[in-house]
Design an enzyme around this catalytic site. Sequence first.
Site, PDB file in Angstrom:
ATOM      1  N   HIS A  74      -4.109   6.053   0.744  1.00  8.05           N
ATOM      2  CA  HIS A  74      -2.864   6.299   0.007  1.00  8.05           C
ATOM      3  C   HIS A  74      -2.490   7.784   0.101  1.00  8.05           C
ATOM      4  O   HIS A  74      -1.312   8.135   0.193  1.00  8.05           O
ATOM      5  CB  HIS A  74      -3.027   5.936  -1.473  1.00  8.05           C
ATOM      6  CG  HIS A  74      -3.397   4.503  -1.747  1.00  8.05           C
ATOM      7  ND1 HIS A  74      -4.635   4.135  -2.203  1.00  8.05           N
ATOM      8  CD2 HIS A  74      -2.687   3.358  -1.633  1.00  8.05           C
ATOM      9  CE1 HIS A  74      -4.672   2.817  -2.369  1.00  8.05           C
ATOM     10  NE2 HIS A  74      -3.505   2.319  -2.027  1.00  8.05           N
ATOM     11  N   LYS A  82      -2.622   0.318   8.305  1.00  2.00           N
ATOM     12  CA  LYS A  82      -3.769  -0.516   7.941  1.00  2.00           C
ATOM     13  C   LYS A  82      -3.317  -1.952   7.630  1.00  2.00           C
ATOM     14  O   LYS A  82      -3.978  -2.918   7.995  1.00  2.00           O
ATOM     15  CB  LYS A  82      -4.467   0.139   6.744  1.00  2.00           C
ATOM     16  CG  LYS A  82      -5.069  -0.760   5.717  1.00  2.00           C
ATOM     17  CD  LYS A  82      -6.507  -0.998   5.989  1.00  2.00           C
ATOM     18  CE  LYS A  82      -7.201  -1.957   5.047  1.00  2.00           C
ATOM     19  NZ  LYS A  82      -6.448  -2.592   4.031  1.00  2.00           N
ATOM     20  N   ASP A  83      -2.185  -2.088   6.930  1.00  2.00           N
ATOM     21  CA  ASP A  83      -1.619  -3.411   6.642  1.00  2.00           C
ATOM     22  C   ASP A  83      -0.513  -3.657   7.672  1.00  2.00           C
ATOM     23  O   ASP A  83       0.670  -3.542   7.374  1.00  2.00           O
ATOM     24  CB  ASP A  83      -1.098  -3.450   5.205  1.00  2.00           C
ATOM     25  CG  ASP A  83      -2.221  -3.217   4.206  1.00  2.00           C
ATOM     26  OD1 ASP A  83      -2.895  -4.173   3.844  1.00  2.00           O
ATOM     27  OD2 ASP A  83      -2.451  -2.044   3.841  1.00  2.00           O
ATOM     28  N   VAL A 101      -6.374   5.496   7.659  1.00  2.00           N
ATOM     29  CA  VAL A 101      -7.401   6.479   7.310  1.00  2.00           C
ATOM     30  C   VAL A 101      -8.729   5.732   7.144  1.00  2.00           C
ATOM     31  O   VAL A 101      -8.774   4.687   6.487  1.00  2.00           O
ATOM     32  CB  VAL A 101      -7.040   7.228   6.009  1.00  2.00           C
ATOM     33  CG1 VAL A 101      -8.128   8.229   5.632  1.00  2.00           C
ATOM     34  CG2 VAL A 101      -5.694   7.933   6.157  1.00  2.00           C
ATOM     35  N   GLY A 161       1.292   2.026   5.212  1.00  2.00           N
ATOM     36  CA  GLY A 161       0.129   2.252   6.064  1.00  2.00           C
ATOM     37  C   GLY A 161       0.066   1.266   7.216  1.00  2.00           C
ATOM     38  O   GLY A 161       0.379   0.089   7.058  1.00  2.00           O
TER      39      GLY A 161
END
Length: 287
Positions: free
Chosen positions: A37, A149-150, A176, A147
């Site tokens: 985040h 990441k998703d 990250v 992100g």
Amino acid sequence: MEVVTTVQEMRQAVARARAAGARIGFVPTMGALHEGHGALVDASVAECDVTVVSIFVNPLQFGPAEDFHKYPRDLEADKAFCQARGVDFIFAPSEKEMYPEPPRAFVEVEELTAGLCGAFRPGHFRGVTTVVTKLFHIVMPDVAYFGQKDYQQLAVIRRMVDDLNFPVEIRGVPTVREADGLAMSSRNRYLNPEERRAATALYRGLTAAKALLEQGERNADRVRQRVREELAKEPLVREQYVEVVDADDLSQVSYIDGRVAVAVAAFVGTTRLIDNIVFDPSAERTE
Ligand code: AMP
């Protein structure tokens, strides 16, 4: 930094900032903030005049058997985290404030939500696109940060914003990771030490896939198989899916001749984790 809990106060605060000419950056989150985040927040603080972070565990995006009730919540720690990074406003509404009535209007993105996580989490993306729409209408940001990441979420939000002409720029921020490669996630705190060690299998699988791709492998099944082999080495890890998809429309790919995402979801014990890499054969570069 101000913590705002009502829609009306949030609107007023942003309206004042906008009237003063500020460019508004927005980072939607479910809290339990970590360095992943943090990267989104840092990007917003660097690029915008005012940064708003929302913290809301959205019931609409959790399935009945999922972890809504046990999802980590720590507003005090999140406040300190945001304050230290230069956030201007936290928007932390209650469930009642966001959904005073059971909602009857929803935003849905078709096709891109059918595969990957969408196949295993029915209604999840409808919950995400609906709450992000509400948050965009409340905060009215110029730029919003999500992100990588998703990965599916980012692609779905981009498509929603394009298709429905939302007046907001979407920025994707690279994943990250912990020192051993595990993608940071609020759900990592569910893992016991043994599971935490086993969880690195996702990244090891993706790293092996990356090596194959960089050696010139273009057969998607062989790339998927390589990820699966790594997951299978860990008895605590249970694969849910390993897919190679078009990086933009998320359709399944068999021969890799454009930008693709290699995406994985797996249970580690009872915790469901996801991760991905993006590979561009023309650039021979992996993100
Ligand atoms: P969440 O609180 O899990 O809903 O995540 C809020 C935002 O942070 C989403 O846009 C996520 O993609 C992003 N995010 C979560 N973990 C990471 C990470 N490890 N690296 C980059 N962004 C992340």
